[in-house]
Scaffold this motif. Structure first.
Motif, PDB file in Angstrom:
ATOM      1  N   MET A  73      33.553  11.305 -21.959  1.00  0.00           N
ATOM      2  CA  MET A  73      33.629   9.850 -22.005  1.00  0.00           C
ATOM      3  C   MET A  73      32.295   9.241 -21.592  1.00  0.00           C
ATOM      4  SD  MET A  73      36.156   7.247 -19.965  1.00  0.00           S
ATOM      5  CE  MET A  73      37.647   7.974 -20.572  1.00  0.00           C
ATOM      6  N   ALA A  74      31.677   9.807 -20.568  1.00  0.00           N
ATOM      7  CA  ALA A  74      30.382   9.297 -20.115  1.00  0.00           C
ATOM      8  C   ALA A  74      29.328   9.469 -21.205  1.00  0.00           C
ATOM      9  CB  ALA A  74      29.954  10.013 -18.840  1.00  0.00           C
ATOM     10  N   LYS A  75      29.342  10.596 -21.882  1.00  0.00           N
ATOM     11  CA  LYS A  75      28.382  10.813 -22.967  1.00  0.00           C
ATOM     12  C   LYS A  75      28.597   9.806 -24.086  1.00  0.00           C
ATOM     13  CE  LYS A  75      27.622  15.737 -22.156  1.00  0.00           C
ATOM     14  NZ  LYS A  75      27.827  17.109 -22.646  1.00  0.00           N
ATOM     15  N   GLU A  76      29.869   9.495 -24.384  1.00  0.00           N
ATOM     16  CA  GLU A  76      30.162   8.504 -25.422  1.00  0.00           C
ATOM     17  C   GLU A  76      29.641   7.122 -25.035  1.00  0.00           C
ATOM     18  OE1 GLU A  76      34.375   8.632 -26.036  1.00  0.00           O
ATOM     19  OE2 GLU A  76      34.307  10.571 -27.044  1.00  0.00           O
ATOM     20  N   GLN A  77      29.633   6.841 -23.739  1.00  0.00           N
ATOM     21  CA  GLN A  77      29.147   5.557 -23.237  1.00  0.00           C
ATOM     22  C   GLN A  77      27.620   5.532 -23.118  1.00  0.00           C
ATOM     23  OE1 GLN A  77      30.999   2.806 -22.471  1.00  0.00           O
ATOM     24  NE2 GLN A  77      32.822   3.865 -23.188  1.00  0.00           N
ATOM     25  N   GLY A  78      26.961   6.663 -23.363  1.00  0.00           N
ATOM     26  CA  GLY A  78      25.507   6.745 -23.282  1.00  0.00           C
ATOM     27  C   GLY A  78      25.000   6.996 -21.874  1.00  0.00           C
ATOM     28  N   ILE A  79      25.842   7.545 -21.011  1.00  0.00           N
ATOM     29  CA  ILE A  79      25.464   7.818 -19.625  1.00  0.00           C
ATOM     30  C   ILE A  79      24.981   9.256 -19.518  1.00  0.00           C
ATOM     31  CG2 ILE A  79      26.313   7.952 -17.254  1.00  0.00           C
ATOM     32  CD1 ILE A  79      28.448   5.861 -18.086  1.00  0.00           C
ATOM     33  N   ASP A  80      23.836   9.433 -18.821  1.00  0.00           N
ATOM     34  CA  ASP A  80      23.306  10.782 -18.595  1.00  0.00           C
ATOM     35  C   ASP A  80      24.192  11.507 -17.583  1.00  0.00           C
ATOM     36  OD1 ASP A  80      21.614  12.996 -18.699  1.00  0.00           O
ATOM     37  OD2 ASP A  80      20.408  12.249 -17.027  1.00  0.00           O
ATOM     38  N   THR A  81      24.675  12.709 -17.930  1.00  0.00           N
ATOM     39  CA  THR A  81      25.631  13.417 -17.078  1.00  0.00           C
ATOM     40  C   THR A  81      25.008  14.536 -16.258  1.00  0.00           C
ATOM     41  OG1 THR A  81      26.191  14.933 -18.880  1.00  0.00           O
ATOM     42  CG2 THR A  81      27.517  12.928 -18.677  1.00  0.00           C
ATOM     43  N   LYS A  82      23.746  14.827 -16.481  1.00  0.00           N
ATOM     44  CA  LYS A  82      23.134  15.967 -15.792  1.00  0.00           C
ATOM     45  C   LYS A  82      23.028  15.720 -14.294  1.00  0.00           C
ATOM     46  CE  LYS A  82      20.535  17.826 -19.621  1.00  0.00           C
ATOM     47  NZ  LYS A  82      19.225  18.212 -20.139  1.00  0.00           N
ATOM     48  N   GLY A  83      23.520  16.689 -13.526  1.00  0.00           N
ATOM     49  CA  GLY A  83      23.398  16.650 -12.078  1.00  0.00           C
ATOM     50  C   GLY A  83      24.317  15.664 -11.386  1.00  0.00           C
ATOM     51  N   LYS A  84      25.264  15.112 -12.107  1.00  0.00           N
ATOM     52  CA  LYS A  84      26.166  14.137 -11.506  1.00  0.00           C
ATOM     53  C   LYS A  84      27.570  14.708 -11.408  1.00  0.00           C
ATOM     54  CE  LYS A  84      23.563  10.230 -13.271  1.00  0.00           C
ATOM     55  NZ  LYS A  84      23.572   9.075 -14.167  1.00  0.00           N
ATOM     56  N   SER A  85      28.239  14.345 -10.347  1.00  0.00           N
ATOM     57  CA  SER A  85      29.621  14.804 -10.177  1.00  0.00           C
ATOM     58  C   SER A  85      30.542  13.928 -11.016  1.00  0.00           C
ATOM     59  CB  SER A  85      30.025  14.740  -8.707  1.00  0.00           C
ATOM     60  OG  SER A  85      30.134  13.389  -8.306  1.00  0.00           O
ATOM     61  N   LEU A  90      32.527   8.636 -12.978  1.00  0.00           N
ATOM     62  CA  LEU A  90      33.598   7.640 -13.042  1.00  0.00           C
ATOM     63  C   LEU A  90      33.113   6.282 -12.563  1.00  0.00           C
ATOM     64  CD1 LEU A  90      36.760   9.612 -11.846  1.00  0.00           C
ATOM     65  CD2 LEU A  90      36.392   8.563 -14.076  1.00  0.00           C
ATOM     66  N   ASP A  91      32.321   6.283 -11.504  1.00  0.00           N
ATOM     67  CA  ASP A  91      31.767   5.025 -10.996  1.00  0.00           C
ATOM     68  C   ASP A  91      30.892   4.355 -12.043  1.00  0.00           C
ATOM     69  OD1 ASP A  91      33.060   5.335  -8.578  1.00  0.00           O
ATOM     70  OD2 ASP A  91      31.305   6.225  -7.564  1.00  0.00           O
ATOM     71  N   GLU A  92      30.036   5.145 -12.699  1.00  0.00           N
ATOM     72  CA  GLU A  92      29.145   4.585 -13.707  1.00  0.00           C
ATOM     73  C   GLU A  92      29.921   4.077 -14.918  1.00  0.00           C
ATOM     74  OE1 GLU A  92      25.498   6.516 -14.816  1.00  0.00           O
ATOM     75  OE2 GLU A  92      25.346   7.475 -12.846  1.00  0.00           O
ATOM     76  N   ILE A  93      30.956   4.813 -15.308  1.00  0.00           N
ATOM     77  CA  ILE A  93      31.784   4.387 -16.439  1.00  0.00           C
ATOM     78  C   ILE A  93      32.476   3.068 -16.112  1.00  0.00           C
ATOM     79  CG2 ILE A  93      33.855   4.943 -17.791  1.00  0.00           C
ATOM     80  CD1 ILE A  93      33.021   7.911 -17.566  1.00  0.00           C
ATOM     81  N   SER A  94      33.021   2.964 -14.890  1.00  0.00           N
ATOM     82  CA  SER A  94      33.714   1.727 -14.523  1.00  0.00           C
ATOM     83  C   SER A  94      32.735   0.560 -14.459  1.00  0.00           C
ATOM     84  CB  SER A  94      34.461   1.893 -13.209  1.00  0.00           C
ATOM     85  OG  SER A  94      33.577   2.118 -12.145  1.00  0.00           O
ATOM     86  N   LYS A  95      31.513   0.776 -13.949  1.00  0.00           N
ATOM     87  CA  LYS A  95      30.503  -0.276 -13.916  1.00  0.00           C
ATOM     88  C   LYS A  95      30.152  -0.743 -15.330  1.00  0.00           C
ATOM     89  CE  LYS A  95      28.213   1.128  -9.643  1.00  0.00           C
ATOM     90  NZ  LYS A  95      26.973   1.738  -9.097  1.00  0.00           N
ATOM     91  N   LYS A  96      29.985   0.229 -16.225  1.00  0.00           N
ATOM     92  CA  LYS A  96      29.619  -0.097 -17.595  1.00  0.00           C
ATOM     93  C   LYS A  96      30.752  -0.848 -18.283  1.00  0.00           C
ATOM     94  CE  LYS A  96      26.838   1.707 -21.153  1.00  0.00           C
ATOM     95  NZ  LYS A  96      25.886   2.706 -21.479  1.00  0.00           N
ATOM     96  N   MET A  97      31.999  -0.496 -17.974  1.00  0.00           N
ATOM     97  CA  MET A  97      33.138  -1.180 -18.594  1.00  0.00           C
ATOM     98  C   MET A  97      33.268  -2.604 -18.069  1.00  0.00           C
ATOM     99  SD  MET A  97      35.917   1.845 -18.861  1.00  0.00           S
ATOM    100  CE  MET A  97      36.926   1.189 -20.175  1.00  0.00           C
ATOM    101  N   LYS A  98      32.917  -2.837 -16.801  1.00  0.00           N
ATOM    102  CA  LYS A  98      32.989  -4.186 -16.222  1.00  0.00           C
ATOM    103  C   LYS A  98      31.928  -5.084 -16.828  1.00  0.00           C
ATOM    104  CE  LYS A  98      34.937  -2.890 -11.770  1.00  0.00           C
ATOM    105  NZ  LYS A  98      34.695  -2.772 -10.326  1.00  0.00           N
ATOM    106  N   ASN A  99      30.783  -4.498 -17.179  1.00  0.00           N
ATOM    107  CA  ASN A  99      29.678  -5.278 -17.740  1.00  0.00           C
ATOM    108  C   ASN A  99      29.957  -5.689 -19.179  1.00  0.00           C
ATOM    109  OD1 ASN A  99      28.212  -5.116 -15.380  1.00  0.00           O
ATOM    110  ND2 ASN A  99      27.058  -3.310 -16.017  1.00  0.00           N
ATOM    111  N   THR A 100      30.820  -5.011 -19.861  1.00  0.00           N
ATOM    112  CA  THR A 100      31.057  -5.362 -21.260  1.00  0.00           C
ATOM    113  C   THR A 100      32.162  -6.346 -21.450  1.00  0.00           C
ATOM    114  OG1 THR A 100      32.555  -3.468 -21.546  1.00  0.00           O
ATOM    115  CG2 THR A 100      30.251  -3.190 -22.171  1.00  0.00           C
TER     116      THR A 100
END
Length: 100
Positions: A73-85, A90-100
């Motif tokens: 899901m993060a990759k679909e949103q364009g978020i870099d997943t390397k080295g992240k838990s 999930l935090d980044e996905i939720s932030k990106k969803m709030k911004n849209t």
């Protein structure tokens, strides 16, 4: 004895076996029972070894095969997943969803 086999019952069982199969067949029966028990133990050990090898192969799978739904899901949103838990993703996905 309730639920158990006493010495008298054991002697009776052995006597019936001797009468049914004959004294000459008893060593052959015991030998075949031992072989079958040995084959069972051998198959059990092989199954345990193959199970352990399977577990090791799962542990050594590359990161690309271990992608979770969150990572996908993060990759679909364009978020870099390397080295992240997963939690960070999930935090980044939720932030990106709030911004849209």
């Amino acid at each position: 004895m309730i639920g158990g086999i006493g010495p008298t019952e054991m002697i009776l069982i052995v006597a019936i076996i001797v009468l049914l199969f004959g004294a000459a067949k008893l060593p052959e029966l015991a030998r075949s029972a031992g072989k079958s028990a040995g084959e069972f133990k051998k198959a059990q050990k092989e199954a345990e070894i193959s199970y352990k090898e399977f577990e090791k192969s799962l542990e050594s799978t590359p990161e690309t095969e271990k992608d979770t739904k969150i990572r996908l899901m993060a990759k679909e949103q364009g978020i870099d997943t390397k080295g992240k838990s997963d939690d960070e993703l999930l935090d980044e996905i939720s932030k990106k969803m709030k911004n849209t």
